[in-house]
Enzyme design. Structure first.
Site, PDB file in Angstrom:
ATOM      1  N   GLU A 146     -10.272 -18.135 -31.330  1.00 26.31           N
ATOM      2  CA  GLU A 146     -10.775 -19.149 -30.385  1.00 26.31           C
ATOM      3  C   GLU A 146     -10.661 -18.657 -28.937  1.00 26.31           C
ATOM      4  OE1 GLU A 146      -8.648 -22.143 -28.593  1.00 26.31           O
ATOM      5  OE2 GLU A 146      -6.917 -22.057 -29.918  1.00 26.31           O
ATOM      6  N   LYS A 193     -14.500 -26.416 -21.317  1.00 26.59           N
ATOM      7  CA  LYS A 193     -13.767 -26.473 -22.589  1.00 26.59           C
ATOM      8  C   LYS A 193     -14.744 -27.061 -23.604  1.00 26.59           C
ATOM      9  CE  LYS A 193      -9.975 -29.132 -24.639  1.00 26.59           C
ATOM     10  NZ  LYS A 193      -8.735 -29.870 -24.369  1.00 26.59           N
ATOM     11  N   VAL A 243     -10.504 -25.240 -31.154  1.00 28.45           N
ATOM     12  CA  VAL A 243     -10.398 -25.018 -32.596  1.00 28.45           C
ATOM     13  C   VAL A 243     -11.630 -25.610 -33.291  1.00 28.45           C
ATOM     14  CG1 VAL A 243      -9.098 -25.701 -34.665  1.00 28.45           C
ATOM     15  CG2 VAL A 243      -7.884 -24.853 -32.640  1.00 28.45           C
ATOM     16  N   ASP A 294      -6.797 -41.165 -28.564  1.00 29.37           N
ATOM     17  CA  ASP A 294      -6.958 -39.745 -28.303  1.00 29.37           C
ATOM     18  C   ASP A 294      -6.549 -38.931 -29.525  1.00 29.37           C
ATOM     19  OD1 ASP A 294      -7.196 -37.199 -27.418  1.00 29.37           O
ATOM     20  OD2 ASP A 294      -6.191 -37.527 -25.494  1.00 29.37           O
ATOM     21  N   LYS A 323       2.100 -28.829 -31.605  1.00 31.02           N
ATOM     22  CA  LYS A 323       3.156 -29.016 -30.610  1.00 31.02           C
ATOM     23  C   LYS A 323       3.717 -30.410 -30.663  1.00 31.02           C
ATOM     24  CE  LYS A 323       2.132 -26.409 -26.683  1.00 31.02           C
ATOM     25  NZ  LYS A 323       0.809 -26.158 -27.211  1.00 31.02           N
TER      26      LYS A 323
HETATM   27  N1  PSU Z   1      -2.773 -26.439 -28.417  1.00 29.94           N
HETATM   28  C1  PSU Z   1      -2.173 -25.377 -27.862  1.00 29.94           C
HETATM   29  N2  PSU Z   1      -2.906 -24.479 -27.155  1.00 29.94           N
HETATM   30  C2  PSU Z   1      -4.240 -24.634 -26.977  1.00 29.94           C
HETATM   31  C3  PSU Z   1      -4.864 -25.766 -27.590  1.00 29.94           C
HETATM   32  C4  PSU Z   1      -4.112 -26.630 -28.289  1.00 29.94           C
HETATM   33  O1  PSU Z   1      -0.981 -25.226 -27.986  1.00 29.94           O
HETATM   34  O2  PSU Z   1      -4.868 -23.813 -26.311  1.00 29.94           O
HETATM   35  C5  PSU Z   1      -6.348 -25.935 -27.427  1.00 29.94           C
HETATM   36  C6  PSU Z   1      -7.060 -25.551 -28.736  1.00 29.94           C
HETATM   37  O3  PSU Z   1      -8.263 -24.879 -28.404  1.00 29.94           O
HETATM   38  C7  PSU Z   1      -7.363 -26.898 -29.352  1.00 29.94           C
HETATM   39  C8  PSU Z   1      -7.603 -27.759 -28.128  1.00 29.94           C
HETATM   40  O4  PSU Z   1      -8.489 -26.886 -30.193  1.00 29.94           O
HETATM   41  O5  PSU Z   1      -6.652 -27.306 -27.185  1.00 29.94           O
HETATM   42  C9  PSU Z   1      -7.428 -29.220 -28.437  1.00 29.94           C
HETATM   43  O6  PSU Z   1      -7.896 -29.974 -27.373  1.00 29.94           O
HETATM   44  P1  PSU Z   1      -8.106 -31.545 -27.540  1.00 29.94           P
HETATM   45  O7  PSU Z   1      -6.726 -32.096 -27.754  1.00 29.94           O
HETATM   46  O8  PSU Z   1      -8.707 -31.981 -26.226  1.00 29.94           O
HETATM   47  O9  PSU Z   1      -9.013 -31.736 -28.704  1.00 29.94           O
HETATM   48 MN    MN Z   2      -8.363 -35.416 -26.906  1.00 31.16          MN
END
Ligand code: PSU
Ligand code: MN
Length: 309
Positions: free
Chosen positions: A28, A88, A108, A138, A159
């Site tokens: 990614e 993003k 991802v 969210d 995390k």
């Molecule tokens: N978690 C991490 N590092 C990251 C991401 C998540 O520890 O870089 C990134 C990944 O690309 C994941 C995205 O797909 O953040 C998720 O974002 P959102 O919660 O906005 O869907």
């Molecule tokens: Mn989100």
């Protein structure tokens, strides 16, 4: 790959490997554009590709450059992705990027979309998105992508900036197997343990490949999530990281940070509050995951051909 839309560009070595049924690993790029600062992000992007090569597979870093979806980047393109302040790009953002001829890092969910289109079956990342603690609705599109894409996704768990029990419940609801690699416990990213169980345990790349074959051969359409704990040497204890993640979450709520900006904000704050220790941990397991994904991709050869009667 004959019917790929014109907005896709697949790098030659990736194309060749896919045609010859050789192992390929998708990587990614949101981690490069929004997860790590420059120039650490560029070094990491290069090192992850090298890790995949070292274990005998072809890396395909996925990103959007000037409105085209790239599967596999040249070094110049990797430099460009790492240097530009880019979008993003998750699933709903591709069309906007294409229409505006913009560039961006794929999440991802975004990476899985593009990898699946060209037939890549194995993908390495750091952490998946999930259910956030800060906002009731969210929930990362990553979970939806995992529910609907036949792909092996290697990660270090999620995390604890996320609501881990809710994230795991959602993965169960969506029918996504959560495999502990060499562990019965769901790893919590910086820490090896979370206190939560996985749905099954695997101990070798061959076992992962056999599991995925069984899952897809019977017609399941979801991903197989492989969770490899961070190495003991680079682990940050939960006692140390939990209060920091709680503080970052509090600050996000106070500053009313939400939507796409939330995950990058939390990552950056945790890194600042640990004086870079979390970033070093992050890099350590990103590389370990790239190695494991390459080994799994090799174990998946020959690829699964599902036949009708
Ligand atoms: N978690 C991490 N590092 C990251 C991401 C998540 O520890 O870089 C990134 C990944 O690309 C994941 C995205 O797909 O953040 C998720 O974002 P959102 O919660 O906005 O869907
Ligand atoms: Mn989100």
């Amino acid at each position: 790959m004959n019917s790929l839309p014109p907005s896709f560009i697949v790098k030659d070595d990736v194309k060749r490997a896919l045609r010859l049924d050789q192992p390929v690993v998708a990587l990614e790029s949101t981690v490069l554009t929004h997860g790590l600062p420059h120039p650490t992000n560029l070094a990491l992007g290069r090192d992850m590709e090298a890790a995949v090569h070292a274990d005998g597979a072809t890396p395909a870093t996925i990103a959007v450059l000037h409105g085209t979806i790239r599967v596999g980047l040249t070094d110049d393109e990797l430099v460009e992705v790492a240097e530009t302040s880019a979008m993003k790009i998750s699933r709903r953002d591709f069309a906007a990027a294409i229409a505006k001829k913009a560039s961006g890092g794929t999440t991802v969910a975004g990476t899985m979309f593009a990898a699946d289109k060209v037939g890549i079956k194995v993908f390495a990342t750091g952490g998946i998105g999930g259910v956030h603690k800060e906002g009731r609705f969210d929930v990362s599109t990553d979970l939806q992508a995992l529910a609907s894409t036949q792909m092996i996704v290697v990660c270090a768990g999620a995390k604890s900036i996320l609501d881990l029990p809710s994230t795991l419940e959602m993965l169960e609801t969506l029918g996504v197997p959560v495999l502990g690699y060499g562990t019965d416990e769901f790893p919590a990213f910086f820490s090896r343990s979370s206190g939560f169980k996985t749905s099954a345990r695997v101990d070798s790349p061959q076992e992962v490949a056999e599991f995925a074959r069984a899952h897809w051969e019977i017609g399941m359409s979801s991903a197989v999530l492989v969770c490899q704990p961070i190495s003991e040497a680079d682990e940050i204890s939960r006692e140390e990281i939990d209060p920091i993640e709680e503080q970052a979450s509090r600050e996000a709520q106070e500053q009313k940070i939400s939507g796409q900006a939330l995950t990058p904000f939390l990552l950056q704050r945790v890194n600042e509050l640990t004086n870079g220790k979390s970033m070093r941990a992050n890099i350590s397991f990103l590389l370990n995951n790239a190695h494991l994904a390459a080994q799994i991709a090799k174990a998946m050869v020959p690829p699964l051909k599902i036949r009708a009667l």
